[in-house]
Design an enzyme around this catalytic site. Structure first.
Site, short mmCIF file in Angstrom:
data_model
loop_
_atom_site.label_atom_id
_atom_site.label_comp_id
_atom_site.label_asym_id
_atom_site.label_seq_id
_atom_site.Cartn_x
_atom_site.Cartn_y
_atom_site.Cartn_z
N CYS A 1 -12.73 -3.77 5.30
CA CYS A 1 -11.87 -2.86 4.55
C CYS A 1 -12.69 -2.06 3.54
O CYS A 1 -12.36 -0.94 3.20
CB CYS A 1 -10.79 -3.63 3.81
SG CYS A 1 -9.85 -4.69 4.91
N GLY A 2 -13.77 -2.64 3.07
CA GLY A 2 -14.64 -1.96 2.09
C GLY A 2 -15.74 -1.16 2.76
O GLY A 2 -16.70 -0.73 2.10
N ARG B 1 0.86 -1.18 0.00
CA ARG B 1 0.00 0.00 0.00
C ARG B 1 0.90 1.23 0.00
O ARG B 1 1.86 1.29 0.77
CB ARG B 1 -0.87 -0.04 1.25
CG ARG B 1 -2.02 0.91 1.27
CD ARG B 1 -2.88 0.67 2.49
NE ARG B 1 -3.58 -0.60 2.44
CZ ARG B 1 -3.94 -1.28 3.53
NH1 ARG B 1 -3.67 -0.84 4.73
NH2 ARG B 1 -4.58 -2.43 3.40
N GLY C 1 -15.38 -9.06 2.06
CA GLY C 1 -15.19 -10.51 2.06
C GLY C 1 -15.06 -11.13 3.42
O GLY C 1 -14.94 -12.36 3.55
N ARG D 1 -2.32 -0.69 17.96
CA ARG D 1 -3.00 -1.23 16.78
C ARG D 1 -2.91 -0.18 15.69
O ARG D 1 -2.39 0.91 15.90
CB ARG D 1 -4.47 -1.50 17.19
CG ARG D 1 -5.27 -2.42 16.35
CD ARG D 1 -4.85 -3.88 16.47
NE ARG D 1 -5.79 -4.70 15.71
CZ ARG D 1 -5.82 -4.78 14.39
NH1 ARG D 1 -4.95 -4.11 13.68
NH2 ARG D 1 -6.72 -5.52 13.78
N LYS D 2 -3.47 -0.47 14.53
CA LYS D 2 -3.51 0.52 13.44
C LYS D 2 -4.15 1.83 13.91
O LYS D 2 -4.97 1.83 14.84
CB LYS D 2 -4.27 -0.04 12.25
CG LYS D 2 -5.73 -0.35 12.59
CD LYS D 2 -6.54 -0.70 11.37
CE LYS D 2 -6.39 -2.12 10.94
NZ LYS D 2 -7.39 -2.54 9.94
C1 HEM Z 1 -4.08 -9.01 3.02
C2 HEM Z 1 -5.14 -8.68 3.68
C3 HEM Z 1 -5.82 -7.36 3.60
C4 HEM Z 1 -6.09 -6.59 2.51
C5 HEM Z 1 -5.78 -6.88 1.07
C6 HEM Z 1 -6.73 -5.42 3.01
C7 HEM Z 1 -7.15 -4.36 2.23
C8 HEM Z 1 -7.54 -3.17 2.74
C9 HEM Z 1 -7.60 -1.94 2.05
C10 HEM Z 1 -7.24 -1.76 0.61
C11 HEM Z 1 -8.03 -0.97 2.90
C12 HEM Z 1 -8.13 0.51 2.67
C13 HEM Z 1 -6.82 0.87 3.33
C14 HEM Z 1 -6.16 2.17 3.18
O1 HEM Z 1 -6.15 2.74 2.09
O2 HEM Z 1 -5.57 2.66 4.19
C15 HEM Z 1 -8.25 -1.60 4.13
C16 HEM Z 1 -8.75 -0.97 5.26
C17 HEM Z 1 -9.15 -1.64 6.37
N1 HEM Z 1 -8.78 -2.89 6.74
FE1 HEM Z 1 -7.85 -4.19 5.53
N2 HEM Z 1 -6.86 -5.50 4.35
C18 HEM Z 1 -6.32 -6.66 4.76
C19 HEM Z 1 -6.23 -7.10 6.06
C20 HEM Z 1 -6.95 -6.57 7.11
C21 HEM Z 1 -6.94 -7.05 8.45
C22 HEM Z 1 -6.07 -8.18 8.94
C23 HEM Z 1 -7.82 -6.29 9.15
C24 HEM Z 1 -8.26 -6.37 10.59
C25 HEM Z 1 -7.92 -7.28 11.43
C26 HEM Z 1 -8.33 -5.33 8.27
C27 HEM Z 1 -9.25 -4.37 8.60
C28 HEM Z 1 -9.41 -3.21 7.89
C29 HEM Z 1 -10.22 -2.12 8.30
C30 HEM Z 1 -11.09 -2.07 9.55
C31 HEM Z 1 -10.05 -1.14 7.34
C32 HEM Z 1 -10.60 0.23 7.32
C33 HEM Z 1 -11.98 0.46 7.00
C34 HEM Z 1 -12.17 1.86 7.52
O3 HEM Z 1 -12.28 2.00 8.76
O4 HEM Z 1 -12.10 2.81 6.74
N3 HEM Z 1 -7.78 -5.51 7.04
N4 HEM Z 1 -7.93 -2.93 4.04
S1 SF4 Z 2 -9.88 -7.15 2.14
FE1 SF4 Z 2 -10.46 -6.75 4.26
S2 SF4 Z 2 -12.72 -7.04 4.35
FE2 SF4 Z 2 -11.97 -7.87 2.42
S3 SF4 Z 2 -11.75 -9.99 2.88
FE3 SF4 Z 2 -9.72 -9.05 3.23
S4 SF4 Z 2 -9.65 -8.47 5.39
FE4 SF4 Z 2 -11.79 -8.98 4.86
#
Ligand code: HEM
Ligand code: SF4
Length: 538
Positions: A443-444, A72, A438, A181-182
């Site tokens: 994240c979405g 990223r 998913g 955490r983040k």
């Molecule tokens: C390889 C695995 C993952 C992918 C591809 C992924 C992808 C993404 C992307 C593209 C974003 C937008 C991030 C940005 O631009 O700063 C995002 C945000 C986020 N991710 Fe992930 N993520 C992953 C793993 C995780 C994990 C492990 C967690 C939690 C345990 C998580 C929770 C979140 C949350 C809560 C958001 C923010 C939504 C929001 O509050 O705006 N993701 N993630």
């Molecule tokens: S990208 Fe984020 S919401 Fe989508 S499947 Fe992965 S951890 Fe879950």
């Protein structure tokens, strides 16, 4: 390796496992190891504890874990220039199998990178003034902002310098590289809440206050928002912050999170849990102990919510100049398309490009005389449309099983085809925001969608089948998360099911009533009854 900090929580035996990893060696130290060792000696040389630290370099293993990574890249405030866009496009082309995703926090994401490529990628990013560092990991992440900052008729001050200062202060700052955490920051002076204040750990929104007989424009401060399995809306602190105080206040809030945030369970470590326990009053008191007295809150200048959407050609604050909001379906493009965007930005605008939290882009500073030709550019007519069809235009999707290790179901391609199906099936001329995720991590940003779709699996006589739980009525206009319907829809029925649900809304809605407001008016039980009728076996 930089000198190790002595943190006061280090002696706590109940820390979670990741905390010990972070204490043993700071996340940021992995950057040096990647450059000097891993990128030369390859995947097999990576120490397992360092694999967790890769996130601090902005890099994550992708699915399946066969030696490829996603990265990223931070786009502070969602504004980059054409030169930077070209560097990103070249990285995607050379190392990332031609794939570029715009994310829900305005960052850019690559996939398919190998560890051997990382040192060169870091160099290329640095040469363009970009960075992937701390784009993932337990640290201050990409700063969300107003992609129209500086040109926005709906902003009360230009936040670009503030975002730049925050970025400079936090990026690679070892005082803040070991948070529980983040940690997500949002800064915007757009009065329509362009940067989704309530779903960030720390957010600054526009406000004004009469001080010493003068009207001062500044910010209100929100803390403790976040999505994932236990979503919280941020709480507003009763403070007014002048633009020059933003960094100080951000440092204070981050220090509170660092020193008082919970480190026992990772699922309970985000700032939102501390804020929920302390409440905004205590949080404010603690903050003022650190940063000194702050003025009580002033007049809120936020009015409604634009959802982060800017489609079409619009007048800027500067007379005679226009910006163009473009649609990038589910945020995905290839290197050639990104290069083309860079060309359009140079040829028609001032070379700057905005990334939106809706996974879309915009081009800034187009003189009136060039607008007509811009509209006729093949890329604009055919691909990055100014007025996309409703469902394609308002569809957001996370990464899903294609690349994400946590995903339960496939999302991105599915959301794209679902949106096309709905556009072909239901005529709706007003926006209806559908977000697909998913897994519960969100994240979405499923919770703020009019209709949120969250992946699940169901057991059938043919084995496990991908399905989605349906949530309705999310918005940040009058902030509330969407609520779950009792309906787990297998993927083969998802399109027709949604088409029926949306057709019922179309028939019942009042003039100009967005979906979330309709849900509020008719009530969840009314919609559940409709869903039950749709799902009844014929
Ligand atoms: C390889 C695995 C993952 C992918 C591809 C992924 C992808 C993404 C992307 C593209 C974003 C937008 C991030 C940005 O631009 O700063 C995002 C945000 C986020 N991710 Fe992930 N993520 C992953 C793993 C995780 C994990 C492990 C967690 C939690 C345990 C998580 C929770 C979140 C949350 C809560 C958001 C923010 C939504 C929001 O509050 O705006 N993701 N993630
Ligand atoms: S990208 Fe984020 S919401 Fe989508 S499947 Fe992965 S951890 Fe879950």
């Amino acid at each position: 390796m930089a000198e190790r900090k002595q943190w006061k929580w280090a002696a706590d035996p109940s820390l979670n496992k990741m905390e010990f990893t972070k204490l043993e060696k700071d996340g940021l130290d992995v950057i040096e190891a990647i450059v000097n060792i891993y990128s030369k000696e390859g995947f097999a040389s990576i120490e397992s504890s360092d694999m967790d630290r890769f996130k601090w370099a902005g890099v994550y293993q992708q699915r399946p874990k066969d030696g490829h990574f996603m990265m990223r890249v931070r786009i502070p405030g969602g504004i980059l220039n054409s030169e930077q866009a070209r560097v990103l496009a070249n990285i995607a082309e050379d190392y990332g199998r031609d794939l570029v995703d715009v994310t829900t926090r305005q960052a850019v994401q690559f996939h398919w990178l190998t560890v051997e490529s990382l040192a060169d990628i870091f160099d290329r990013l640095a040469s363009a003034g970009l960075s992937s560092f701390e784009a993932c990991g337990d640290c201050p992440r990409q700063i969300m902002g107003n992609p129209l900052a500086g040109i926005d008729p709906h902003e009360v001050l230009d936040t670009r310098p503030i975002v730049a200062e925050l970025e400079k202060f936090f990026l690679l700052n070892r005082d803040f590289s070991n948070l529980p955490r983040k940690y997500k920051i949002s800064v915007s002076a757009n009065i329509h809440n362009a940067a989704h204040a309530q779903i960030n750990d720390l957010a600054f929104t526009p406000a004004k206050k009469a001080m010493a007989g003068e009207e001062v424009i500044g910010f209100h401060v929100w803390v403790g928002g976040g999505l994932s399995a236990k979503p919280y809306l941020a709480k507003q602190l009763d403070v007014f912050v002048r633009p020059e105080e933003v960094v100080k206040v951000a440092a204070g809030v981050t220090t509170l999170f660092r020193d008082f945030g919970y480190r026992q369970k990772r699922t309970h470590a985000r700032l939102k849990f501390l804020v929920a326990d302390w409440g905004p009053e205590k949080f404010k008191e603690q903050l003022m102990e650190l940063v000194g007295e702050l003025e009580p809150g002033g007049i809120d200048l936020t009015s409604g919510w634009n959802g982060g959407y800017f489609y079409g050609i619009h007048e800027q604050r500067q007379a005679g100049l226009y910006y163009a909001g473009l649609s990038v379906p589910v945020g995905r493009m290839n290197a050639g398309e990104l290069n083309e965007l860079a060309r359009l930005a140079d040829e028609y605008g001032d070379g700057t490009i905005g990334t939106c939290n809706t996974q879309n882009v915009l081009i800034r500073n187009i003189p009136e005389a060039k607008v007509a030709a811009f509209r006729n550019e093949p890329m604009i007519v055919k691909r990055f449309k100014l007025q996309p069809n409703t469902f394609v235009g308002y569809a957001v999707s996370c990464t899903g099983t294609e690349y994400c290790n946590l995903a339960i179901v496939e999302t991105k391609e599915r959301m794209r085809s679902l949106a096309h199906y709905l556009d072909d099936t239901v005529v709706l001329e007003t926006p209806l925001r559908i977000h697909m995720i998913g897994c519960p991590n969100s994240c979405g940003q499923r919770q703020i969608a009019d209709i949120g779709l969250q992946g699940a699996l169901v057991k059938t006589s043919n084995g496990m089948v991908e399905a989605f739980d349906i949530y309705v009525g999310g918005t940040l206009e009058e902030p509330q998360f969407n609520r779950k319907l009792n309906a787990r829809i297998t993927v083969d029925r998802l399109g027709p099911f949604l088409a029926q649900l949306i057709t019922l809304y179309k028939a019942d809605r009042q003039e100009g009533e967005p979906y979330w407001r309709y849900v509020e008016r008719v009530g969840l039980s009314h919609i559940q009854a409709q869903v039950d009728a749709i799902l009844q076996p014929a």
